[in-house]
Structures are given as structure tokens and as C-alpha cells.
Design a protein around this motif. Structure first.
Motif, PDB file in Angstrom:
ATOM      1  N   ALA A  28      -4.826  -3.644  -0.509  1.00 13.66           N
ATOM      2  CA  ALA A  28      -4.721  -2.841   0.706  1.00 13.66           C
ATOM      3  C   ALA A  28      -4.502  -1.470   0.403  1.00 13.66           C
ATOM      4  O   ALA A  28      -4.003  -1.011  -0.674  1.00 13.66           O
ATOM      5  N   PRO A  29      -4.952  -0.686   1.202  1.00 13.73           N
ATOM      6  CA  PRO A  29      -4.730   0.633   1.245  1.00 13.73           C
ATOM      7  C   PRO A  29      -3.074   0.951   1.414  1.00 13.73           C
ATOM      8  O   PRO A  29      -2.467   0.444   1.916  1.00 13.73           O
ATOM      9  N   GLU A  30      -2.747   2.312   0.735  1.00 15.30           N
ATOM     10  CA  GLU A  30      -1.322   2.654   0.913  1.00 15.30           C
ATOM     11  C   GLU A  30      -1.243   3.007   2.364  1.00 15.30           C
ATOM     12  O   GLU A  30      -1.969   3.683   3.251  1.00 15.30           O
ATOM     13  N   TYR A  31       0.034   2.807   3.049  1.00 18.37           N
ATOM     14  CA  TYR A  31       0.551   2.996   4.309  1.00 18.37           C
ATOM     15  C   TYR A  31       1.675   3.783   4.243  1.00 18.37           C
ATOM     16  O   TYR A  31       2.576   3.416   3.502  1.00 18.37           O
ATOM     17  N   HIS A  32       1.557   5.191   4.824  1.00 15.93           N
ATOM     18  CA  HIS A  32       2.574   6.059   4.662  1.00 15.93           C
ATOM     19  C   HIS A  32       3.644   5.451   5.186  1.00 15.93           C
ATOM     20  O   HIS A  32       4.008   4.932   6.269  1.00 15.93           O
ATOM     21  N   GLY A  33       5.066   5.453   4.182  1.00 17.45           N
ATOM     22  CA  GLY A  33       6.290   5.164   4.687  1.00 17.45           C
ATOM     23  C   GLY A  33       6.514   3.527   4.435  1.00 17.45           C
ATOM     24  O   GLY A  33       7.572   2.793   4.640  1.00 17.45           O
ATOM     25  N   GLY A  40       8.355  -4.522  -3.272  1.00 14.87           N
ATOM     26  CA  GLY A  40       8.656  -3.913  -1.997  1.00 14.87           C
ATOM     27  C   GLY A  40       8.051  -4.500  -1.017  1.00 14.87           C
ATOM     28  O   GLY A  40       8.528  -4.796   0.108  1.00 14.87           O
ATOM     29  N   LYS A  41       6.603  -4.874  -1.233  1.00 13.74           N
ATOM     30  CA  LYS A  41       6.047  -5.764   0.004  1.00 13.74           C
ATOM     31  C   LYS A  41       6.587  -7.004   0.200  1.00 13.74           C
ATOM     32  O   LYS A  41       6.595  -7.548   1.267  1.00 13.74           O
TER      33      LYS A  41
END
Length: 157
Positions: A28-33, A40-41
Motif C-alpha cells: 500500500a502507498p503511504e498515507y499522510h497521518g 501500527g496498521k
């Protein structure tokens, strides 16, 4: 097809659910915040289950499904399938723990959740809008207005 106001709250929830589904998928791409690491996910998925998904599933099951049951066999089978997916998603998310297969488990949940949401949006809600009458849709809409005070469709007196 344009979404009936009675189903808009659920469709709005689906936007958050699709973001979670994408976040959990492998590569998955990184999502800001939002979390970038597996733990963490995992924790975010559990938090989102308790904060949003659990309530969303309950709203569907209590506010919408009772009005759809008995309309036709195909719809009944679809509701049974969706209810089963609610159980599977709950079990898979809440049983997550740190382990060597965590990336595979998160990816599986992301894929199941994404397909689940698309099934509801593309099939269930489309069919619901054709089989429910205006009175039934108004009852559902009022239930959302009562249960979600911040709902945009909520009428002020």
C-alpha cells in the motif's frame, strides 16, 4: 444510480472503510497521518473496528436489513453473505497480533473489506433503492437522523 438519502450515511462510512482496506493491503502507498509500519496498521485496524466498523455493521443490520429481508430470494442470499462477512471481518481484525504472517493477514483483511464494501455499494444498495418503497426509505433515513446527531441529512426543528 444516485444514492438515496436513507443510505448516504452508510456510503459515507464506506469511504473510511475503503481507506482502511487500501492501507492494509500489501505494498500500500503511504498515507499522510496514517501508520506506515505493520504493528501500527494492525493497531489502527483494531481501533477503526471499534470506532467505526462495529457501529457501521450494527447500523446496516438494525436499520436496513430488516426492511430488505423477505423482498426476494436473491436479496436474502446477499444479506446472508454480507452478514457472514461482518462476522469474518470482526474475527480477523480482533484476532490480529504480532506474528510472522501479519503482512499476509493485513493484506487478506484489506482485500476482504474492499470487496465487501464494493458489494454493498454496487449490488446491495442499488437493489435496496429499487425494492424499498418511499415509506421504508423514510423510516431508515429517520433512524439514521436519530442515531447520528451530526448527520448532514439531519433535520433541525
Amino acid at each position: 444510480m444516485k444514492r438515496h438519502p436513507a443510505l448516504i450515511p452508510l456510503s459515507q462510512d464506506h469511504h473510511h472503510g475503503l481507506l482502511l482496506a487500501q492501507l492494509l493491503k500489501r505494498n500500500a502507498p503511504e498515507y499522510h497521518g496514517l501508520p506506515k509500519d505493520l504493528l501500527g496498521k494492525m493497531n489502527f485496524a483494531k481501533e477503526m473496528y471499534h470506532k467505526e466498523l462495529e457501529h457501521h455493521f450494527r447500523d446496516e443490520e438494525e436499520f436496513v436489513f430488516p426492511y430488505l429481508k423477505g423482498k426476494d430470494v436473491e436479496l436474502g442470499n446477499l444479506i446472508s453473505e454480507i452478514l457472514n462477512e461482518h462476522i469474518i471481518l470482526k474475527e480477523k481484525i480482533l484476532s490480529l497480533k504480532e506474528n510472522p504472517n501479519l503482512i499476509d493477514q493485513l493484506d487478506e483483511i484489506g482485500n476482504i473489506l474492499g470487496e465487501h464494501i464494493r458489494k454493498e455499494e454496487r449490488i446491495l444498495f442499488e437493489k435496496a433503492q429499487t425494492v424499498l418503497n418511499d415509506e421504508e426509505l423514510k423510516i431508515i433515513e429517520n433512524k439514521f437522523d436519530e442515531s447520528r446527531p451530526g448527520n448532514k441529512s439531519c433535520k433541525t426543528k
